[in-house]
Every structure is written in C-alpha cells, then in structure tokens.
Write an enzyme that holds these catalytic residues in place. Structure first.
Site, PDB file in Angstrom:
ATOM      1  N   ASN A 207       0.809  -1.214   0.000  1.00 53.58           N
ATOM      2  CA  ASN A 207       0.000   0.000   0.000  1.00 53.58           C
ATOM      3  C   ASN A 207       0.848   1.272   0.000  1.00 53.58           C
ATOM      4  OD1 ASN A 207      -2.053   1.933   0.359  1.00 53.58           O
ATOM      5  ND2 ASN A 207      -3.245   0.553   1.643  1.00 53.58           N
ATOM      6  N   ASP A 208       1.454   1.599   1.117  1.00 57.59           N
ATOM      7  CA  ASP A 208       2.175   2.869   1.243  1.00 57.59           C
ATOM      8  C   ASP A 208       3.306   3.009   0.238  1.00 57.59           C
ATOM      9  OD1 ASP A 208       0.560   3.577   3.445  1.00 57.59           O
ATOM     10  OD2 ASP A 208       1.849   2.434   4.798  1.00 57.59           O
ATOM     11  N   VAL A 209       3.975   1.918  -0.090  1.00 64.92           N
ATOM     12  CA  VAL A 209       5.159   1.993  -0.956  1.00 64.92           C
ATOM     13  C   VAL A 209       4.800   2.168  -2.421  1.00 64.92           C
ATOM     14  CG1 VAL A 209       6.531   0.640   0.664  1.00 64.92           C
ATOM     15  CG2 VAL A 209       5.315  -0.526  -1.188  1.00 64.92           C
TER      16      VAL A 209
END
Length: 497
Positions: A424-426
């Site tokens: 998600n964040d990456v």
C-alpha cells in the site's frame, strides 16, 4: 576472567569466529548466498561458545599454566552441567519457535529476540556489579577500619554502565516494537506532551549518571541508570508510527549489538566485542539505508516525526467515496496473458495471506505463455528489512527476477501490467505530490506509470500502515481486485488455465 584472552589458542579461536561472522554478514547481503552466510554464522557462534565454556567455566579447561593440550577436558563440580542444561533448554525453545512461527510473524519474532539480547546485557551488568571480584574487574580494598570491599576498575564501571543502559533501552524499546508489530498496540504514533523535552532530559541524566558512576560506584547511581534506561527505551519507541517499523527493527538490532560489545569489555571476552561491534555497525548502516529509502533523517525517525501527521487519517476516510473501478480474476488473467511484461509488487498483504506460493505459480503460468515477469521490492515493504525477499525465496522465486526499487522503477513506463499484491504505502503516488501527507518525500515504486495496474486489497475501507489512503486506487488505469490475496491469486491461476 580477563587473563584467558592472553592465551594464544583462545585468541586464535576468537579470531576464527570473528572471520566467520564477517563472512556471514557478507553472505547475508544477497539471497543467493544467504544460506552459506547462515551456516558460517552458526559455525562462528559454535566456536565462540565452546571457547568461552572451556576457558571461563570453573573446573573446565583446555589450558594450564604449563601449556595447552586439546586432549585435556576436566570437570570439577556441576557448573558445566548447569550451563549445558541452560543451553539445551534455550536450544529447544529456539527450535520449536522457529518451526512454528509463521513468516508473517517474523518481524515481531526478531523484535522479541532483540529484547532478549538487551535483557541479557542488563542481567550480566547487574551480576558484574553485585559480584565484581568474580568477573575480575575489581580490586579488594581492606580499610583500616571496617570490612573489606571491592573497588571496580574505572574503565569497567564505564563499560558496565553503558552496557546496562544500552541493554535496557534495547529491551524496553523492543518490547514496544513487538507489541506494535503483533497488533497488541496500534500502529499510530502515541504522542506524549513535551516528549522531546522529557526524552532529552532523561538522556542527559543517564549520561551524567554514567560519569558520576565512573567516579563513585554508588549503588543509587547504578540502579537509577538502569531504571531511566528502561524508561527511555519505552518513550523513544512509543511515538514512532507503524510505517517506520522496518527502521525501528534495524535500529534495535544495532542497539543490541552495542550492548553485547559493551558487556564483552566487562567480561573480557573478545568474541563478544567483535560480534557486538559487527552487529551494531551493520544495524546502524542498515538503519541509515532504510531512512534514505524513506527520505527521512535518522533523528526524525527516533523523534517519532514520521507518521504523526493528523491529515493521514482524514485522507483515509474521505477516499472511499471517490469513484474506482472493480475487476475480477478473469479480467486480471486476460490482461496479464495478453501482456509482454508484468511486474509484481508484493507487500505485507501477501505475507498475511501467505500467497507467495500461489503467486509464484501464477508467474510460472504467465512465463509459460511468453510473458516476461519481474518482481519489484521496496526497501521498507513489509514489517522488517528484507521481509519480501525472504517470502519470495521461501516460494523458490528465482533471484534474478527480483529487483530493488532503484533497479526496477524505470521499467514501469514500459510495463503492460503492474500487479500489486498487498503493497500500500510503498506504491502511493501521494508521496510525490501531496505535501500534507505523512509519507511525502518517501521514494515509492512508480506503478502508476504502467499501462494497467491490478491492485489486490481486502476492501476499500482500509488504509496502509502509515494510516493514509492510496491515490493509486482511483486512477483510470487501476483495477481493484477486492478479496483475500491468496484466494484471488488462486482464482487467477485457474482462469489462466
């Protein structure tokens, strides 16, 4: 205890162990040589433990004042039996834990191991302080009036105080990291009022007390150092957000090494000094690399500055109402079977679902149809450094198909399908454009540049570990595959025929 280090056989054995540890670190730098690195590390540790036993345990010796004989092994008393029993118990616990632990729980296991190293350093320091004569770090002083007492050498006082302080910080910090990784505590930062001032005051007090203890081995100074160090370990890790956990794990790894090195000086054990210094230095370098991967300074991570913005949660809640496109396993299978190149981006969602084996089977099916398949790994994907690499290696994914961020980012513009499974964040483009985002400035994988993006996620309601919504979900070229990651990949494999 310090005099054994002067024996040439002991020095040689510790040197061999140190070389094994250095070669082990070199081997662990690559998945292809990691097994050899692990074996060398185990050989080095075995040499160090055996050498320590035969030179430090009362009644066990390979050497005498008349010389050394590798054939001599005497046991007087039960000290060796107690130690062997303790080693056996620890080995049994380690073997059972290693066999039962799931790969998804590996980060918290590493944090738990770090806490044990820190606690061991504290216990050794306490034992050395309570009985310094047994450790060979004190002189017996007989006053004109009163009972004789042991005066600890000044250098040993400093080593002991530092070892206890670093060990206590490692223990309490690792416990908090374990609770966050294990879900017993929330991943969001816990921001205490005036935390920076409190932390700075405690650190200054610890340094001052170490100096005072070096001048006067007062019991109150030693125990105050220990208590404050336990407290600062807790206070340093609590404000750090979940997105920083990979850095925290590597940082605590470094702390555990320095604690072991400090205790090595107290014990006069060269192997502990070498091993601790290697672990401490490698952990510090890894922490620096991880911070660079997130475009953050090490000090900002320690201060809990990353993941603490209030805008992230709001973004996560607002994003669900935006238009997005949903797809099926059949849609995904068709797009990938028609592609020339597919780049797979694994993340923690793959680890939770244990989907790595199904993912490799899907990749094999695509390669059989002539599709080029690559894997893109972000340095902080998962919950610890190298988490995704370990999972892919477990599924026997070829090493030459796995690429790091800096080696793969230029390929996304020429990629037909980017297949994101739980990362998600990456992969969030907001890191490059939204200055209000807590992940702004963090280098991310440029998956949005692919012609098509397939994103596996359990639901649209959740957000990443940093607590922010992902802009990628709502792009025109993104198709959301909402399901358990393993189940969805298995359905794609069936659709590929």
């Amino acid at each position: 205890m310090h005099e054994v280090a002067a024996n040439p056989w002991v020095a040689f054995a510790y040197l061999v162990a140190g070389v094994c540890f250095i070669l082990a670190l070199r081997g662990l730098s690559s998945p292809a040589s990691s097994q050899r690195g692990n074996r060398l590390g185990m050989i080095g540790m075995t040499i160090a433990v055996v050498t320590t036993l035969v030179t430090h345990v009362p009644g066990v010796s390979l050497c005498t004042t008349e010389g050394c004989s590798l054939g001599r092994f005497e046991v007087d008393g039960i000290a060796i039996l107690e130690i062997v029993a303790a080693i056996g118990l620890g080995a049994a616990i380690g073997i059972v834990t290693a066999r039962r632990i799931a790969m998804t729980a590996m980060p918290q296991l590493v944090a738990a191991f770090h806490s044990l190293v820190g606690l061991a350093a504290v216990l050794v320091g306490v034992a050395a302080y309570l009985n310094p004569m047994a450790f060979g770090i004190a002189e017996l002083v007989t006053p004109m009036i009163g009972q004789p007492f042991a005066t600890i050498h000044t250098a040993s006082r400093i080593e002991m105080a530092l070892g206890v302080a670093i060990g206590a910080i490692t223990f309490s910090g690792s416990v908090i990291a374990f609770l966050k990784l294990n879900g017993n505590m929330g991943g969001k930062p816990i921001l205490l009022p005036a935390r920076h001032a409190i932390n700075l005051a405690i650190l200054v007090a610890i340094v001052g007390l170490v100096g005072l203890f070096a001048q006067d081995q007062a019991p109150w100074a030693f125990w105050t150092i220990t208590i404050l160090s336990f407290a600062i370990g807790f206070l340093l890790i609590v404000p750090i957000g979940g997105a920083d956990m990979p850095v925290v794990v590597s940082m605590l790894n470094s702390y555990s090494g320095w604690a072991a090195a400090a205790m090595g000086f107290t014990l006069g054990n060269g192997a502990m000094i070498i091993t601790g210094a290697l672990v401490g230095a490698s952990g510090a370098i890894l922490s620096y690399i991880m911070c660079r991967a997130m475009n953050r300074s090490f000090l900002s991570v320690i201060a809990g500055g990353f993941g603490a913005a209030s805008g992230g949660e709001a973004a996560g809640g607002a994003g669900v109402d935006r238009p997005w496109k949903r797809g099926s396993a059949e849609d995904a299978a068709f797009l990938m079977s028609q592609a020339e190149q597919v780049v797979i981006v694994p993340g923690y969602g793959m680890a939770v679902a244990q989907a790595q084996h199904a993912l490799r089977e899907m990749a094999d099916r695509l390669k059989a149809e002539g599709v080029r398949v690559k894997y893109a790994i972000h340095p902080v994907a998962g919950r610890m450094p190298g988490h995704m690499n370990v999972l892919l290696a477990e599924a026997n994914v070829p090493y030459d198909e796995v690429f790091e961020l800096e080696d793969i980012n230029g390929d996304f513009a020429q990629t037909d399908v980017a297949f994101v499974i739980g990362a998600n964040d990456v992969t969030n483009p907001a890191a490059k454009t939204d200055k209000s985002s807590p992940i702004y400035g963090m280098p991310v994988l440029d998956v949005e540049k692919a012609r098509n993006v397939l994103f596996i996620k359990r639901s649209m309601g959740g957000v990443g570990y940093a607590g922010v919504d992902n802009e990628l979900f709502y792009r025109d070229n993104t198709m959301m595959l909402l399901a358990d990651a393993k189940k969805m990949v298995e359905e794609i494999v069936k659709a590929l025929g």
